[in-house]
Design a protein around this motif. Structure first.
Motif, PDB file in Angstrom:
ATOM      1  N   GLY A  67      -5.635 -13.650  43.611  1.00  0.00           N
ATOM      2  CA  GLY A  67      -5.438 -13.254  44.999  1.00  0.00           C
ATOM      3  C   GLY A  67      -5.546 -14.436  45.940  1.00  0.00           C
ATOM      4  N   GLN A 125      -4.901  -5.099  40.871  1.00  0.00           N
ATOM      5  CA  GLN A 125      -5.395  -6.083  39.913  1.00  0.00           C
ATOM      6  C   GLN A 125      -5.934  -5.394  38.651  1.00  0.00           C
ATOM      7  N   ASP A 126      -6.681  -4.322  38.851  1.00  0.00           N
ATOM      8  CA  ASP A 126      -7.248  -3.597  37.713  1.00  0.00           C
ATOM      9  C   ASP A 126      -6.145  -2.995  36.838  1.00  0.00           C
ATOM     10  N   SER A 176      -4.159  -5.765  35.020  1.00  0.00           N
ATOM     11  CA  SER A 176      -4.942  -6.423  33.966  1.00  0.00           C
ATOM     12  C   SER A 176      -4.937  -5.591  32.690  1.00  0.00           C
ATOM     13  N   VAL A 196      -4.144 -11.621  37.248  1.00  0.00           N
ATOM     14  CA  VAL A 196      -3.796 -11.448  38.659  1.00  0.00           C
ATOM     15  C   VAL A 196      -4.764 -12.214  39.548  1.00  0.00           C
ATOM     16  N   ASP A 240      -7.722  -4.663  44.693  1.00  0.00           N
ATOM     17  CA  ASP A 240      -8.568  -4.396  43.521  1.00  0.00           C
ATOM     18  C   ASP A 240      -7.916  -3.392  42.592  1.00  0.00           C
TER      19      ASP A 240
END
Length: 232
Positions: free
Chosen positions: A30, A18-19, A22, A28, A15
Motif C-alpha cells: 500500500g 489485501q486480505d 493474499s 499486496v 485491508d
C-alpha cells in the motif's frame, strides 16, 4: 508471487482487498504517504497497480499519468465513480481496466489474472525446447533427456514442468498452476495437481532430476537451477 501496489486511501477497504488477494498468493503493498506515491511506486516495483480515482493530495488520474511517464506496468482503476468520462479518461491515460465499486472480488481477481497473463510470462508460449539442469526439455514431444537417458511425460506433467521452469527458482502457487491448467482447458483439480506433480517428480528421478522440483508446503512448487542448493 506477483507484487501488486494498491493505491487506496480507505484503510478498511484496503485491508479487505489485501486480505482477499493474499489468499490468491498476491503480495499486496500500500501507500503510506499520498504525497509521495511515485517514490513508493519506484520502491515497491509492482507487477500491477490498482488505483482509486479519489485520493488525498492528487487524484488517481494524476498518479496514472506519472506512472505512465516512467513505466508500462498494468494499471486497474478501482472507483465508485461511474461516469463514462471517468472510464474514458482512464483508458486514454493508459489504464488496462476499470472496476466500479462496489464489486465482486471474483471479478477483480479474474481481471487481475487475465492482465498478468497477457503482460508477463503468459503472454506467449516459451520455446518448444529448453535447457535445464543439463537436460534438454522438448515440450512438443513431452520428453526430457540428459546423459542418463530420456523420460516421456504426460501432457499435464509436461505443461506443469513448463510453467515451473518458466519461473525457475520462484515459487509458483497451487492456485496459479490450477488456474493455468483450467484456463488451458485441462480441467485439473487440487488433488489431481498433487498426483501430477508427484508423478512428474518420480519420472524425473529416473534421470536424476527429481530433486530439483520442490514442494513448498502451504505455498506451491518451484523448479531449481542445478547450481542452486535445495532442501531435502
Amino acid at each position: 508471487m506477483f507484487k501488486l501496489l494498491l493505491i487506496e486511501d480507505d484503510s478498511s477497504l484496503f485491508d479487505e482487498i489485501q486480505d482477499r488477494l493474499s489468499q490468491w498468493s498476491f503480495d499486496v503493498a500500500g501507500i503510506s504517504n499520498f504525497s509521495h506515491v511515485m517514490e513508493e511506486f519506484i520502491s515497491v516495483k509492482p507487477d500491477l497497480v490498482i488505483i482509486d480515482i479519489q485520493l488525498p493530495k492528487f487524484d488517481g488520474f494524476h498518479w496514472c499519468r506519472m506512472i505512465r511517464s516512467q513505466s508500462n506496468v498494468p494499471i486497474i482503476f478501482l472507483s465508485s465513480r461511474d461516469h463514462p468520462t471517468d472510464m474514458v479518461m482512464s483508458m486514454q491515460l493508459g489504464a488496462d481496466d476499470f472496476v466500479q465499486k462496489p464489486f465482486h472480488f471474483e471479478i477483480l481477481i479474474a481481471k487481475i489474472q487475465a492482465i498478468l497473463r497477457r503482460t508477463y510470462n503468459y503472454n506467449s508460449e516459451p520455446s518448444s525446447q529448453r535447457k535445464w539442469c543439463g537436460a534438454t526439455l522438448d515440450f512438443e514431444q513431452n520428453m526430457v533427456s540428459n546423459e542418463l537417458g530420456s523420460v516421456e511425460l504426460t501432457k499435464n506433467e509436461s505443461f506443469i514442468l513448463r510453467l515451473l521452469i518458466h519461473q525457475k527458482n520462484k515459487i509458483v502457487s497451487r492456485d496459479d498452476l490450477m488456474n493455468r491448467l483450467w484456463d488451458d482447458k485441462r480441467f485439473i483439480s487440487d488433488n489431481t495437481l498433487t498426483v501430477n506433480v508427484n508423478r512428474l517428480r518420480k519420472r524425473l528421478d529416473e534421470i536424476g532430476l527429481g530433486q530439483y522440483i520442490q514442494t513448498k508446503v502451504g505455498q506451491g512448487y518451484l523448479a531449481l537451477d542445478e547450481e542452486k542448493n535445495y532442501d531435502s
